[in-house]
Design a protein around this motif. Sequence first.
Motif, PDB file in Angstrom:
ATOM      1  N   GLY A 118       0.594  -1.250  -0.408  1.00 26.54           N
ATOM      2  CA  GLY A 118      -0.363   0.121   0.059  1.00 26.54           C
ATOM      3  C   GLY A 118       1.693   1.148   0.134  1.00 26.54           C
ATOM      4  N   ILE A 119       1.702   1.381   0.634  1.00 28.15           N
ATOM      5  CA  ILE A 119       3.147   2.392   0.763  1.00 28.15           C
ATOM      6  C   ILE A 119       3.699   2.644  -0.874  1.00 28.15           C
ATOM      7  CG2 ILE A 119       5.250   3.217   1.960  1.00 28.15           C
ATOM      8  CD1 ILE A 119       4.498   1.834   4.125  1.00 28.15           C
ATOM      9  N   LYS A 120       3.811   1.528  -1.096  1.00 24.75           N
ATOM     10  CA  LYS A 120       4.607   1.580  -2.305  1.00 24.75           C
ATOM     11  C   LYS A 120       2.906   2.714  -3.461  1.00 24.75           C
ATOM     12  CE  LYS A 120       7.640  -2.386  -2.601  1.00 24.75           C
ATOM     13  NZ  LYS A 120       7.733  -3.711  -2.804  1.00 24.75           N
ATOM     14  N   ASP A 121       2.201   1.902  -2.880  1.00 24.39           N
ATOM     15  CA  ASP A 121       1.013   2.533  -4.270  1.00 24.39           C
ATOM     16  C   ASP A 121       0.765   3.895  -4.392  1.00 24.39           C
ATOM     17  OD1 ASP A 121      -1.635   2.022  -6.102  1.00 24.39           O
ATOM     18  OD2 ASP A 121      -2.470   2.594  -4.528  1.00 24.39           O
ATOM     19  N   ALA A 122       0.779   4.402  -2.613  1.00 22.23           N
ATOM     20  CA  ALA A 122       0.832   5.833  -2.682  1.00 22.23           C
ATOM     21  C   ALA A 122       2.169   6.779  -3.124  1.00 22.23           C
ATOM     22  CB  ALA A 122       1.528   5.617  -0.591  1.00 22.23           C
ATOM     23  N   TRP A 123       3.193   5.689  -2.724  1.00 22.22           N
ATOM     24  CA  TRP A 123       4.408   7.290  -2.841  1.00 22.22           C
ATOM     25  C   TRP A 123       4.261   7.136  -5.172  1.00 22.22           C
ATOM     26  CZ3 TRP A 123       7.457   9.767  -0.823  1.00 22.22           C
ATOM     27  CH2 TRP A 123       8.167   9.594   0.239  1.00 22.22           C
ATOM     28  N   ALA A 124       3.266   5.919  -5.735  1.00 21.46           N
ATOM     29  CA  ALA A 124       3.613   5.478  -7.339  1.00 21.46           C
ATOM     30  C   ALA A 124       1.521   7.005  -7.557  1.00 21.46           C
ATOM     31  CB  ALA A 124       3.214   4.608  -7.407  1.00 21.46           C
ATOM     32  N   GLY A 125       1.137   6.939  -6.560  1.00 16.95           N
ATOM     33  CA  GLY A 125       0.138   8.252  -6.928  1.00 16.95           C
ATOM     34  C   GLY A 125       0.390   9.028  -6.741  1.00 16.95           C
ATOM     35  N   ALA A 126       1.221   9.593  -5.731  1.00 18.19           N
ATOM     36  CA  ALA A 126       1.587  10.664  -5.337  1.00 18.19           C
ATOM     37  C   ALA A 126       2.809  10.778  -6.751  1.00 18.19           C
ATOM     38  CB  ALA A 126       2.260  11.000  -3.558  1.00 18.19           C
ATOM     39  N   GLY A 127       3.549  10.671  -7.281  1.00 25.44           N
ATOM     40  CA  GLY A 127       4.486  10.557  -8.294  1.00 25.44           C
ATOM     41  C   GLY A 127       3.004  11.153  -9.529  1.00 25.44           C
ATOM     42  N   THR A 128       2.101  10.301  -9.628  1.00 27.54           N
ATOM     43  CA  THR A 128       1.622  10.730 -10.868  1.00 27.54           C
ATOM     44  C   THR A 128       0.606  11.728 -11.048  1.00 27.54           C
ATOM     45  OG1 THR A 128       1.408   8.391 -10.902  1.00 27.54           O
ATOM     46  CG2 THR A 128      -0.132   9.837 -12.097  1.00 27.54           C
ATOM     47  N   PHE A 129      -0.234  12.392  -9.500  1.00 28.92           N
ATOM     48  CA  PHE A 129      -0.572  13.227  -8.647  1.00 28.92           C
ATOM     49  C   PHE A 129       0.059  14.374  -9.545  1.00 28.92           C
ATOM     50  CE2 PHE A 129      -2.016  16.490  -6.388  1.00 28.92           C
ATOM     51  CZ  PHE A 129      -3.493  16.666  -6.796  1.00 28.92           C
ATOM     52  N   ALA A 130       1.787  14.376  -8.653  1.00 25.34           N
ATOM     53  CA  ALA A 130       2.868  15.761  -9.056  1.00 25.34           C
ATOM     54  C   ALA A 130       2.676  16.156 -10.377  1.00 25.34           C
ATOM     55  CB  ALA A 130       3.952  15.203  -8.317  1.00 25.34           C
ATOM     56  N   PHE A 131       2.833  15.034 -11.442  1.00 21.58           N
ATOM     57  CA  PHE A 131       3.236  14.626 -12.678  1.00 21.58           C
ATOM     58  C   PHE A 131       2.044  15.534 -13.633  1.00 21.58           C
ATOM     59  CE2 PHE A 131       3.248  13.312 -16.889  1.00 21.58           C
ATOM     60  CZ  PHE A 131       4.356  13.685 -17.398  1.00 21.58           C
ATOM     61  N   THR A 132       0.493  15.325 -12.933  1.00 20.83           N
ATOM     62  CA  THR A 132       0.351  15.651 -13.881  1.00 20.83           C
ATOM     63  C   THR A 132      -1.029  17.362 -13.069  1.00 20.83           C
ATOM     64  OG1 THR A 132      -1.461  14.973 -12.356  1.00 20.83           O
ATOM     65  CG2 THR A 132      -1.209  13.559 -14.016  1.00 20.83           C
ATOM     66  N   GLU A 133      -0.236  17.504 -12.164  1.00 20.56           N
ATOM     67  CA  GLU A 133      -0.480  18.734 -11.607  1.00 20.56           C
ATOM     68  C   GLU A 133       0.232  20.059 -12.168  1.00 20.56           C
ATOM     69  OE1 GLU A 133      -2.422  20.365  -9.077  1.00 20.56           O
ATOM     70  OE2 GLU A 133      -3.593  19.025  -9.590  1.00 20.56           O
ATOM     71  N   TYR A 134       1.751  19.377 -12.735  1.00 19.14           N
ATOM     72  CA  TYR A 134       3.046  19.925 -12.988  1.00 19.14           C
ATOM     73  C   TYR A 134       2.501  20.143 -14.383  1.00 19.14           C
ATOM     74  CZ  TYR A 134       6.100  20.400  -9.139  1.00 19.14           C
ATOM     75  OH  TYR A 134       6.551  20.357  -7.514  1.00 19.14           O
ATOM     76  N   MET A 135       1.541  19.347 -14.666  1.00 15.95           N
ATOM     77  CA  MET A 135       1.368  19.295 -16.722  1.00 15.95           C
ATOM     78  C   MET A 135       0.727  20.508 -16.718  1.00 15.95           C
ATOM     79  SD  MET A 135       3.674  17.688 -18.261  1.00 15.95           S
ATOM     80  CE  MET A 135       2.705  17.764 -19.665  1.00 15.95           C
ATOM     81  N   GLU A 136      -0.321  21.000 -15.870  1.00 20.30           N
ATOM     82  CA  GLU A 136      -1.370  21.552 -15.871  1.00 20.30           C
ATOM     83  C   GLU A 136      -0.742  22.832 -15.576  1.00 20.30           C
ATOM     84  OE1 GLU A 136      -4.743  19.997 -13.513  1.00 20.30           O
ATOM     85  OE2 GLU A 136      -4.826  18.028 -14.700  1.00 20.30           O
ATOM     86  N   LEU A 137       0.485  22.584 -14.487  1.00 20.65           N
ATOM     87  CA  LEU A 137       0.718  24.336 -15.014  1.00 20.65           C
ATOM     88  C   LEU A 137       1.277  24.703 -15.478  1.00 20.65           C
ATOM     89  CD1 LEU A 137       1.790  23.545 -10.523  1.00 20.65           C
ATOM     90  CD2 LEU A 137      -0.492  25.282 -11.325  1.00 20.65           C
ATOM     91  N   SER A 138       2.045  23.874 -15.949  1.00 22.34           N
ATOM     92  CA  SER A 138       3.656  24.329 -17.130  1.00 22.34           C
ATOM     93  C   SER A 138       2.131  25.132 -18.755  1.00 22.34           C
ATOM     94  CB  SER A 138       4.084  23.276 -17.648  1.00 22.34           C
ATOM     95  OG  SER A 138       3.185  21.923 -18.033  1.00 22.34           O
ATOM     96  N   ILE A 139       0.908  24.138 -18.299  1.00 25.87           N
ATOM     97  CA  ILE A 139       0.338  24.895 -19.615  1.00 25.87           C
ATOM     98  C   ILE A 139      -0.125  25.537 -19.294  1.00 25.87           C
ATOM     99  CG2 ILE A 139      -1.438  23.681 -19.170  1.00 25.87           C
ATOM    100  CD1 ILE A 139      -0.148  24.193 -22.644  1.00 25.87           C
ATOM    101  N   SER A 140      -0.492  26.213 -18.173  1.00 26.67           N
ATOM    102  CA  SER A 140      -1.709  27.289 -17.719  1.00 26.67           C
ATOM    103  C   SER A 140      -0.595  28.933 -17.722  1.00 26.67           C
ATOM    104  CB  SER A 140      -1.621  27.437 -16.379  1.00 26.67           C
ATOM    105  OG  SER A 140      -2.552  25.467 -15.937  1.00 26.67           O
ATOM    106  N   VAL A 141       0.791  28.210 -17.278  1.00 26.78           N
ATOM    107  CA  VAL A 141       1.377  29.552 -17.478  1.00 26.78           C
ATOM    108  C   VAL A 141       2.135  29.494 -18.758  1.00 26.78           C
ATOM    109  CG1 VAL A 141       4.067  29.634 -16.732  1.00 26.78           C
ATOM    110  CG2 VAL A 141       3.070  28.977 -15.192  1.00 26.78           C
ATOM    111  N   LEU A 142       2.038  28.974 -19.733  1.00 25.67           N
ATOM    112  CA  LEU A 142       2.656  28.700 -21.399  1.00 25.67           C
ATOM    113  C   LEU A 142       1.235  29.484 -22.047  1.00 25.67           C
ATOM    114  CD1 LEU A 142       4.275  27.690 -23.313  1.00 25.67           C
ATOM    115  CD2 LEU A 142       3.320  26.242 -23.465  1.00 25.67           C
ATOM    116  N   LEU A 143      -0.558  28.922 -21.392  1.00 24.66           N
ATOM    117  CA  LEU A 143      -1.421  29.540 -21.910  1.00 24.66           C
ATOM    118  C   LEU A 143      -1.289  31.340 -21.816  1.00 24.66           C
ATOM    119  CD1 LEU A 143      -4.336  27.222 -21.570  1.00 24.66           C
ATOM    120  CD2 LEU A 143      -3.109  27.672 -24.106  1.00 24.66           C
ATOM    121  N   LEU A 144      -1.446  31.158 -20.499  1.00 25.20           N
ATOM    122  CA  LEU A 144      -1.119  32.692 -20.331  1.00 25.20           C
ATOM    123  C   LEU A 144      -0.264  33.445 -21.061  1.00 25.20           C
ATOM    124  CD1 LEU A 144      -1.025  32.625 -16.427  1.00 25.20           C
ATOM    125  CD2 LEU A 144      -3.264  33.467 -18.174  1.00 25.20           C
TER     126      LEU A 144
END
Length: 244
Positions: free
Chosen positions: A206-232
């Motif tokens: 479960g801890i492994k899955d939590a770390w992987a889930g956190a990494g996936t979430f961070a990646f998607t969030e950074y992608m969304e933030l980067s495209i927001s900055v690029l769009l602005l």
Amino acid sequence: MINSVSNLLLPNYQGVILDDVISKNSSGFKRDILIFIGLSVAVGLFGGIRNLCFNLAGRRMENAVRTKLFRSILIQDMAFFDGVNSGDLTSRLSDNTSAMIEPAQTLLSTVLSSAITLIGGVVMCIYTSWQLSVLAFTTIGPIIIVVKVYAKWSARIHNQIWAALGDANSLATEALNNIRTVRAFSCEFLEYKKYKVSCDESLEKGIKDAWAGAGTFAFTEYMELSISVLLLWYGGSVAMEDSQ
């Protein structure tokens, strides 16, 4: 459907209201405020009705699956029960049934609304600015790939987690059903250690899955933030060039 359409129209009317304020259009401002209030009420009302309907459907599905599973277990040959622990069976009836129905219940409540939101959002984005829309769509591919890889890996991990929990449940059931024998041979600590090993195995995965889930979430969030900055940046640059 009404809830999804209302959610799509709310941001548009926020922009219309701001336009009315800038242009000092008092009559249009009052009209658009009333429409915005109506849409907000519709979002809350129909959203609640949607959740109620899908929750009721999910409860009925879970009850039907659990009762049919129990009926199927009861009609098995005796050889089946000789090779299966009672703890595994009770775990399948309780935890695994709920875990199996939960994704279906989530899909029921989100697929239709998400499809409407996706189609409507794409249409509104392209209508507003197809250049910015194309720029925003560049992040969809990487996000889909990463989430898909994580979902497949997480499914395997969760199967192992449920297997470990089933073993722990089986050990606990057998120990409690034969507690007199356990006490007679002073095996309390031994049973505790076996139970803890299964629980620790489940926790580790479960801890492994939590770390992987956190990494996936961070990646998607950074992608969304980067495209927001690029769009602005791109949209602001184009707007300033047009104003000149």
